[in-house]
Structure formats: C-alpha cells, structure tokens
Motif scaffolding. Structure first.
Motif, PDB file in Angstrom:
ATOM      1  N   PHE A 101      11.234  11.196 -12.104  1.00 11.45           N
ATOM      2  CA  PHE A 101      10.148  11.826 -11.311  1.00 11.45           C
ATOM      3  C   PHE A 101      10.350  12.711  -9.905  1.00 11.45           C
ATOM      4  O   PHE A 101       9.938  12.302  -9.144  1.00 11.45           O
ATOM      5  CB  PHE A 101       9.471  10.321 -10.666  1.00 11.45           C
ATOM      6  CG  PHE A 101       9.033   9.327 -11.932  1.00 11.45           C
ATOM      7  CD1 PHE A 101       7.896   9.679 -12.543  1.00 11.45           C
ATOM      8  CD2 PHE A 101       9.849   8.276 -12.154  1.00 11.45           C
ATOM      9  CE1 PHE A 101       7.607   8.914 -13.414  1.00 11.45           C
ATOM     10  CE2 PHE A 101       9.693   7.493 -13.205  1.00 11.45           C
ATOM     11  CZ  PHE A 101       8.434   7.708 -13.939  1.00 11.45           C
ATOM     12  N   MET A 121       8.712  15.030  -9.489  1.00  5.63           N
ATOM     13  CA  MET A 121       7.551  15.545  -8.742  1.00  5.63           C
ATOM     14  C   MET A 121       6.923  14.785  -7.958  1.00  5.63           C
ATOM     15  O   MET A 121       5.803  15.201  -7.385  1.00  5.63           O
ATOM     16  CB  MET A 121       6.528  15.936 -10.069  1.00  5.63           C
ATOM     17  CG  MET A 121       6.155  14.669 -10.818  1.00  5.63           C
ATOM     18  SD  MET A 121       7.530  14.021 -11.841  1.00  5.63           S
ATOM     19  CE  MET A 121       7.425  14.466 -13.248  1.00  5.63           C
ATOM     20  N   ILE A 122       7.495  13.682  -7.434  1.00  2.00           N
ATOM     21  CA  ILE A 122       6.856  12.881  -6.689  1.00  2.00           C
ATOM     22  C   ILE A 122       7.561  12.834  -5.431  1.00  2.00           C
ATOM     23  O   ILE A 122       8.907  12.949  -5.153  1.00  2.00           O
ATOM     24  CB  ILE A 122       6.910  11.344  -7.294  1.00  2.00           C
ATOM     25  CG1 ILE A 122       5.962  10.883  -8.283  1.00  2.00           C
ATOM     26  CG2 ILE A 122       6.656  10.331  -5.821  1.00  2.00           C
ATOM     27  CD1 ILE A 122       5.975   9.705  -8.676  1.00  2.00           C
ATOM     28  N   SER A 123       6.903  13.027  -4.135  1.00  2.00           N
ATOM     29  CA  SER A 123       7.474  13.330  -2.968  1.00  2.00           C
ATOM     30  C   SER A 123       6.507  12.417  -1.731  1.00  2.00           C
ATOM     31  O   SER A 123       5.568  11.914  -2.016  1.00  2.00           O
ATOM     32  CB  SER A 123       7.591  14.609  -2.329  1.00  2.00           C
ATOM     33  OG  SER A 123       6.272  15.258  -2.460  1.00  2.00           O
ATOM     34  N   GLN A 124       7.079  12.450  -0.616  1.00  2.00           N
ATOM     35  CA  GLN A 124       6.276  12.130   0.464  1.00  2.00           C
ATOM     36  C   GLN A 124       5.731  10.637   0.393  1.00  2.00           C
ATOM     37  O   GLN A 124       4.517  10.374   0.579  1.00  2.00           O
ATOM     38  CB  GLN A 124       5.133  12.820   0.791  1.00  2.00           C
ATOM     39  CG  GLN A 124       5.528  14.162   1.252  1.00  2.00           C
ATOM     40  CD  GLN A 124       4.485  15.282   1.642  1.00  2.00           C
ATOM     41  OE1 GLN A 124       3.498  14.922   2.133  1.00  2.00           O
ATOM     42  NE2 GLN A 124       4.636  16.511   1.242  1.00  2.00           N
ATOM     43  N   LEU A 125       6.707   9.789  -0.172  1.00  2.00           N
ATOM     44  CA  LEU A 125       6.166   8.555  -0.533  1.00  2.00           C
ATOM     45  C   LEU A 125       6.302   7.378   0.669  1.00  2.00           C
ATOM     46  O   LEU A 125       7.453   7.546   1.280  1.00  2.00           O
ATOM     47  CB  LEU A 125       7.002   7.869  -1.644  1.00  2.00           C
ATOM     48  CG  LEU A 125       6.616   6.420  -2.195  1.00  2.00           C
ATOM     49  CD1 LEU A 125       6.770   6.508  -3.628  1.00  2.00           C
ATOM     50  CD2 LEU A 125       7.249   5.316  -1.622  1.00  2.00           C
ATOM     51  N   ARG A 126       5.074   6.890   1.028  1.00  2.00           N
ATOM     52  CA  ARG A 126       5.349   5.867   2.256  1.00  2.00           C
ATOM     53  C   ARG A 126       5.062   4.497   1.899  1.00  2.00           C
ATOM     54  O   ARG A 126       3.635   4.539   1.155  1.00  2.00           O
ATOM     55  CB  ARG A 126       4.516   6.447   3.576  1.00  2.00           C
ATOM     56  CG  ARG A 126       5.521   7.469   4.249  1.00  2.00           C
ATOM     57  CD  ARG A 126       4.735   8.161   5.405  1.00  2.00           C
ATOM     58  NE  ARG A 126       4.773   7.527   6.600  1.00  2.00           N
ATOM     59  CZ  ARG A 126       5.794   7.714   7.614  1.00  2.00           C
ATOM     60  NH1 ARG A 126       6.905   8.419   7.204  1.00  2.00           N
ATOM     61  NH2 ARG A 126       5.678   7.016   8.631  1.00  2.00           N
ATOM     62  N   ILE A 127       5.416   3.473   2.281  1.00  2.00           N
ATOM     63  CA  ILE A 127       4.955   2.166   1.756  1.00  2.00           C
ATOM     64  C   ILE A 127       4.264   1.448   3.007  1.00  2.00           C
ATOM     65  O   ILE A 127       5.073   1.253   4.056  1.00  2.00           O
ATOM     66  CB  ILE A 127       6.072   1.458   1.419  1.00  2.00           C
ATOM     67  CG1 ILE A 127       6.762   1.893   0.038  1.00  2.00           C
ATOM     68  CG2 ILE A 127       5.680  -0.134   0.770  1.00  2.00           C
ATOM     69  CD1 ILE A 127       7.722   1.493  -0.551  1.00  2.00           C
ATOM     70  N   GLY A 128       3.248   0.911   2.886  1.00  2.00           N
ATOM     71  CA  GLY A 128       2.591   0.168   3.821  1.00  2.00           C
ATOM     72  C   GLY A 128       2.202  -1.296   3.340  1.00  2.00           C
ATOM     73  O   GLY A 128       2.543  -1.796   2.168  1.00  2.00           O
ATOM     74  N   TYR A 142       0.854  -0.955  -0.047  1.00  2.00           N
ATOM     75  CA  TYR A 142       0.106  -0.125  -0.088  1.00  2.00           C
ATOM     76  C   TYR A 142       0.986   1.180  -0.072  1.00  2.00           C
ATOM     77  O   TYR A 142       1.748   1.385   1.078  1.00  2.00           O
ATOM     78  CB  TYR A 142      -0.763  -0.071   1.252  1.00  2.00           C
ATOM     79  CG  TYR A 142      -1.754   1.015   1.518  1.00  2.00           C
ATOM     80  CD1 TYR A 142      -3.054   1.098   0.989  1.00  2.00           C
ATOM     81  CD2 TYR A 142      -1.431   2.170   2.236  1.00  2.00           C
ATOM     82  CE1 TYR A 142      -3.855   2.101   0.985  1.00  2.00           C
ATOM     83  CE2 TYR A 142      -2.379   3.228   2.663  1.00  2.00           C
ATOM     84  CZ  TYR A 142      -3.410   3.236   2.026  1.00  2.00           C
ATOM     85  OH  TYR A 142      -4.397   4.182   2.094  1.00  2.00           O
ATOM     86  N   VAL A 147      12.609   4.416  -2.105  1.00  2.00           N
ATOM     87  CA  VAL A 147      11.943   4.247  -3.411  1.00  2.00           C
ATOM     88  C   VAL A 147      11.741   5.652  -3.660  1.00  2.00           C
ATOM     89  O   VAL A 147      12.059   5.982  -5.046  1.00  2.00           O
ATOM     90  CB  VAL A 147      10.712   3.536  -3.289  1.00  2.00           C
ATOM     91  CG1 VAL A 147       9.728   3.764  -4.451  1.00  2.00           C
ATOM     92  CG2 VAL A 147      10.819   2.245  -2.919  1.00  2.00           C
ATOM     93  N   GLU A 168       1.591   5.247  -0.396  1.00  2.00           N
ATOM     94  CA  GLU A 168       1.051   6.702  -0.540  1.00  2.00           C
ATOM     95  C   GLU A 168       2.057   7.455  -0.700  1.00  2.00           C
ATOM     96  O   GLU A 168       3.237   7.476  -0.369  1.00  2.00           O
ATOM     97  CB  GLU A 168       0.626   7.063   1.007  1.00  2.00           C
ATOM     98  CG  GLU A 168      -0.528   6.222   1.402  1.00  2.00           C
ATOM     99  CD  GLU A 168      -0.668   6.718   3.155  1.00  2.00           C
ATOM    100  OE1 GLU A 168      -1.713   6.693   3.560  1.00  2.00           O
ATOM    101  OE2 GLU A 168       0.350   6.710   3.831  1.00  2.00           O
ATOM    102  N   ALA A 194      14.921   7.249  -5.238  1.00  2.00           N
ATOM    103  CA  ALA A 194      15.037   6.440  -6.507  1.00  2.00           C
ATOM    104  C   ALA A 194      14.360   6.997  -7.642  1.00  2.00           C
ATOM    105  O   ALA A 194      14.739   7.467  -8.705  1.00  2.00           O
ATOM    106  CB  ALA A 194      15.043   4.855  -6.757  1.00  2.00           C
ATOM    107  N   LEU A 195      13.059   7.387  -7.315  1.00  2.00           N
ATOM    108  CA  LEU A 195      12.161   7.829  -8.360  1.00  2.00           C
ATOM    109  C   LEU A 195      12.674   9.406  -8.508  1.00  2.00           C
ATOM    110  O   LEU A 195      12.750   9.945  -9.687  1.00  2.00           O
ATOM    111  CB  LEU A 195      10.555   8.191  -7.471  1.00  2.00           C
ATOM    112  CG  LEU A 195       9.768   6.668  -7.898  1.00  2.00           C
ATOM    113  CD1 LEU A 195       8.634   7.102  -6.808  1.00  2.00           C
ATOM    114  CD2 LEU A 195       9.582   6.512  -9.060  1.00  2.00           C
ATOM    115  N   THR A 226       2.830  11.754  -2.841  1.00  2.11           N
ATOM    116  CA  THR A 226       2.229  13.235  -3.221  1.00  2.11           C
ATOM    117  C   THR A 226       2.849  13.312  -4.606  1.00  2.11           C
ATOM    118  O   THR A 226       4.337  13.337  -4.821  1.00  2.11           O
ATOM    119  CB  THR A 226       2.566  14.228  -2.458  1.00  2.11           C
ATOM    120  OG1 THR A 226       1.862  13.948  -1.076  1.00  2.11           O
ATOM    121  CG2 THR A 226       2.093  15.352  -2.675  1.00  2.11           C
ATOM    122  N   THR A 248      -0.447   1.139   7.630  1.00  2.00           N
ATOM    123  CA  THR A 248       0.528   2.148   7.533  1.00  2.00           C
ATOM    124  C   THR A 248       1.524   2.144   8.701  1.00  2.00           C
ATOM    125  O   THR A 248       0.917   2.242   9.954  1.00  2.00           O
ATOM    126  CB  THR A 248      -0.014   3.464   7.112  1.00  2.00           C
ATOM    127  OG1 THR A 248      -1.032   3.669   7.997  1.00  2.00           O
ATOM    128  CG2 THR A 248      -0.716   3.288   5.848  1.00  2.00           C
TER     129      THR A 248
END
Lengths: 89, 89
Positions: free
Chosen positions: B33, B35-42, A44, B24, A46, B27-28, A48, B11
C-alpha cells in the motif's frame, strides 16, 4: 490520479468484552455521570489514498483494513471515502 | 427521561506526533500500500446517556469528554447525539 481522504471506524464485535470501555464507564459512573452507560471504545482512522476514482480508493482501503488496520476476527469496520482533494494529472 | 445514543470521535491535535499512526502507515507502505499516506489514529466512543432532551444529553457528554474521556490538551473531540431510543416516563 486523485487523492481521497478516507475515514475508517473500527469497533469491537458485539459479544467481545471491551475492557477499556468498561473501565471508562465505571470511572464515569463513580464520579458525576451515573446517567452514562453502554460505553464502548473503538478506533477512528483517517488516511489519504491515491487512486483513479472513488471506487478504486474504497477497494484499496478495504484491502488495507482486512489485511492490517483492523482485526476482522474481533472487529467490525466501516469505510467512508470523502471527496477527492485535488487532481494530479 | 429519554435515552440517547452518542458518538464521540477523538483525534490527536494537529502537530502532535501520532506514533501509532506512523507505525501503521509505514507498515502499509512497506507492503502492498504505497498509495496510502497521512494515516492518523484516534478513538471512536459509543455510549448511551439518559437525559430529558438532546441538548441536555449533549451537555452531559461534553462535560464527560472534557473531564475524563478525552485529554483536551492533546486531543480534539466531536460529539454527535443520535435520536432517542425510547421514552421512560
């Protein structure tokens, strides 16, 4: 540009053995939970993403999933783009 | 008894460092990428539970989460019980 929250759910494709899920399922069945079965564990995610609109945001996340976040050979994924957080003119 | 599908999303609690997610995200950002931020994996867990009704199913899954599936010290979880699959009289 706007900021969008996105939620990605990644599951193992049907037919691919989910070792982690089977282990948890057996542990549950061996304790107080014989009524739980068919347990499978996925991811899962999440994040931005900054984009001009929701369609652009989805295209970016789709590309990121297929290139890096998920493994399209073994996993299926679905993407949900939430309402924009705020506008940054 | 009926069989219910349940979906659990797990989460990491806010404030707990998500090492996998940060890796991740970096790496993005280092590839195509930024423009991608605040990525969290659950975790995303699907399972089937046999119970007399949807409330009983939720109670069982809630107990299984707090005892074995999730780690309540470090993780938050939410449970969704789907419509029953079929009735087994």
């Amino acid at each position: 540009m706007k900021k969008f929250n996105a939620i990605i759910t990644i599951t193992l494709r049907k037919g691919i053995l989910d070792v982690q899920g089977k282990t948890v399922e057996h542990a549950l069945q061996a304790t107080d939970f014989p009524m739980i079965s068919q347990l499978r564990i996925g991811k899962y995610v999440e994040l931005t993403v900054q984009a001009k609109d929701s369609d652009a945001a989805e295209a970016i996340v789709e590309k990121a999933c297929s290139k890096l976040i998920a493994n399209p050979i073994m996993e299926d994924y679905s993407i949900e783009i939430l309402e924009p957080l705020w506008e940054n003119s």
